[in-house]
Design an enzyme around this catalytic site. Structure first.
Site, mmCIF file in Angstrom:
data_model
loop_
_atom_site.group_PDB
_atom_site.id
_atom_site.type_symbol
_atom_site.label_atom_id
_atom_site.label_comp_id
_atom_site.label_asym_id
_atom_site.label_seq_id
_atom_site.Cartn_x
_atom_site.Cartn_y
_atom_site.Cartn_z
ATOM 1 N N ARG A 86 0.855 -1.188 0.000
ATOM 2 C CA ARG A 86 0.000 0.000 0.000
ATOM 3 C C ARG A 86 0.892 1.240 0.000
ATOM 4 O O ARG A 86 1.728 1.405 0.898
ATOM 5 C CB ARG A 86 -0.900 -0.002 1.242
ATOM 6 N N HIS A 130 -2.547 11.053 0.925
ATOM 7 C CA HIS A 130 -1.994 10.802 2.259
ATOM 8 C C HIS A 130 -1.337 12.115 2.710
ATOM 9 O O HIS A 130 -0.120 12.208 2.844
ATOM 10 C CB HIS A 130 -1.005 9.635 2.218
ATOM 11 N N GLU A 175 -7.035 8.645 6.423
ATOM 12 C CA GLU A 175 -7.249 9.256 7.734
ATOM 13 C C GLU A 175 -7.691 10.721 7.682
ATOM 14 O O GLU A 175 -6.956 11.616 8.117
ATOM 15 C CB GLU A 175 -5.980 9.139 8.584
ATOM 16 N N ASN A 300 -7.045 1.767 10.029
ATOM 17 C CA ASN A 300 -5.706 1.896 10.608
ATOM 18 C C ASN A 300 -5.864 1.856 12.117
ATOM 19 O O ASN A 300 -6.635 2.630 12.686
ATOM 20 C CB ASN A 300 -5.073 3.236 10.213
ATOM 21 N N TYR A 302 -3.801 1.629 15.890
ATOM 22 C CA TYR A 302 -2.549 1.685 16.646
ATOM 23 C C TYR A 302 -2.742 1.458 18.138
ATOM 24 O O TYR A 302 -1.932 0.831 18.790
ATOM 25 C CB TYR A 302 -1.853 3.041 16.436
ATOM 26 N N GLU A 359 -3.262 -0.169 8.115
ATOM 27 C CA GLU A 359 -2.051 0.193 8.868
ATOM 28 C C GLU A 359 -2.167 -0.386 10.269
ATOM 29 O O GLU A 359 -3.237 -0.334 10.882
ATOM 30 C CB GLU A 359 -1.885 1.712 9.023
#
Ligand code: BGC
Length: 465
Positions: A86, A130, A175, A300, A302, A359
């Site tokens: 990606r 991005h 995002e 994504n 985290y 991600e």
């Protein structure tokens, strides 16, 4: 958000057929040479060159020099056995002024990258945006200008025409929450604005641009297009009604603000409460533009947030640190179970859409230069990252077992790279980059991940090396 019971991750893991194992990067974070071959500047070129905006004044001028080393980087992906990659395209390489004149050299760069990926059996996932808007468009108001929906669709069309024959998975925005929160509300990211009045406008125009790019894709493209969001489960710090209300606000702000309009056609009510008079009423036709059928969503993930009511602006809610938590170098708690909870929540709220984890990864301390082991081989030992990845892939497996349609997993990141305003201080790569020599060294986590891919997840059951 409901918590699922913690699972034992030592059992055999088998992932669905065709599950796409890969790694992710973004143009500005790895390419370097931002103005090469006719490209125009982006908001990140300007931002990083403004004194005080990035740690140590770091810029993306060189980054990982991927713009010149792309062929070697694809070779590395092949050696690691990646099945997917990606990456994002820099808008101002393609349209140096953001609209109008097309820079063929920019298209050629990505076109040859895509060819090389395909020649190595690596499926490309292309993100249009991005975070690196052409500076020329920022001069026209950037995401605050309603025309950005047309600009973005025009840019999308140029790429669809050039690459849709070879790229089968497209992403509009990466995002949008970070674009707005970092770029227009708190100012830590480009273009560095700090305004409660601008943030809702940027959000809404990003979503309109997303919708317009999907519409343009339906007219030009033949494959799949989706949206990538970063979402984070919010858990209440206490049973108090104030903390529970804080969780609702934080959850709506981060998790509902983009997925709700894209998939349900409206914003969460809490946004009015959070932004007050700064939250405008939008015309009904905007919602019709924003809510386009999507082929997949990208998530994504985290960390989580344990949320408490406080006086922070404008949410009146904030995260509290967990005494027993493990934290990464970016100060994010390691909480794999949050990913399972989140995927189950998304399935419940939006239906069981095809989903990619686009991600997931962690910055831990890795030395600037690789060690040499007794055989003379270069080595980076990163047991914490390996453990992080193993637990998170396990959490995805749990979600699949619970019925979620998860189609792939992209580690963030393939390479250590420019962590935006934190410069080169945080290393997220599974491949180490020595920024003096540009030498790449697969970390232990990369070797471990290769085996996970080769065994289709069965090796997750093995103890970590
Ligand atoms: C972004 C990446 C970033 C990573 C780690 C994500 O929010 O898409 O560009 O480097 O998180 O902070």
């Amino acid at each position: 958000m409901a918590r699922s019971p913690a699972k034992d991750h030592t059992t055999d893991k088998i992932f669905p057929d065709g599950f796409l194992w890969g790694a992710a990067t973004a143009a500005h974070q790895i390419e370097g040479s931002p103005l090469a071959d006719g490209a125009g500047p982006s908001i990140w070129t300007r931002f990083a060159h403004t004194p005080g905006m990035t740690l140590n004044g770091d810029t993306g001028d060189v980054a990982c020099d991927h713009y010149r080393r792309w062929k070697d980087d694809v070779k590395l992906m092949r050696e690691l056995g990646l099945r997917a990659y990606r990456f994002s395209v820099s808008w101002s390489r393609i349209l140096p002024e953001g609209t109008g004149r097309v820079n063929q050299a920019g298209i050629d760069f990505y076109s040859q990258l895509v060819d090389e990926l395909l020649a190595n059996d690596i499926e490309p996932l292309l993100t249009l945006y991005h975070w690196d808007m052409p500076a020329a468009l920022d001069d026209r108001g950037g995401w605050l200008n309603r025309e950005c929906a047309d600009w973005f669709a025009e840019y999308g069309r140029v790429l669809y025409r050039a690459l849709d024959g070879r790229v089968k998975k497209w992403v509009t925005l990466n995002e949008p929450w970070v674009v707005t929160d970092g770029g227009y509300l708190h100012g830590a990211l480009a273009p560095g604005h700090r305004s409660k009045y601008e943030a809702p406008i940027a959000t809404h125009n990003l979503m309109r641009a997303h919708g317009a790019a999907v519409q343009a894709y339906r007219a030009e493209g033949k494959h799949e297009i989706g949206l990538v969001v970063n979402i984070e489960p919010k858990y209440a710090a206490s049973e108090s009604s104030a903390d529970k209300a804080a969780v609702e606000r934080a959850h709506a702000y981060m998790n509902g603000q983009y997925l709700d309009p894209a998939l349900l056609g409206h914003y969460p009510d809490e946004l009015k409460e959070i932004f007050g008079d700064a939250w405008p009423e939008w015309p009904a036709e905007d919602y019709a533009l924003i809510k386009q059928p999507l082929d997949f969503i990208g998530i994504n993930y985290y960390t989580r947030s344990v949320t408490k009511a406080n006086d922070s602006y404008p949410l009146n809610a904030g995260a509290v640190k967990q005494a027993l938590g493990t934290y990464t170098e970016t100060g994010w708690e390691v909480f794999p179970q949050g990913l399972t909870d989140l995927l189950l929540w998304a399935k419940e709220r939006y239906g069981n859409l095809p989903t990619y984890i686009t991600e997931n990864g962690a910055a831990f301390f890795d030395p600037p230069v690789a060690d040499t082991d007794s055989s003379g081989a270069r080595r980076i030992r990163d047991p914490l990252r390996m453990d992080y990845l193993r637990k998170h892939i396990g959490a995805i497996h749990d979600a699949i077992q619970a019925g979620c349609d998860i189609r792939g997993y992209m580690v963030w990141s393939l390479l250590d790279n420019l962590e935006w305003s934190l410069g080169y201080s945080k290393r997220f790569g599974i491949v180490h980059v020595n920024y003096d020599s540009q030498q790449r060294t697969p970390k232990d986590s990369a070797r471990w991940y290769s085996r996970v891919i080769a065994t289709h997840g069965r090796s997750l059951a093995d103890p970590l090396p």
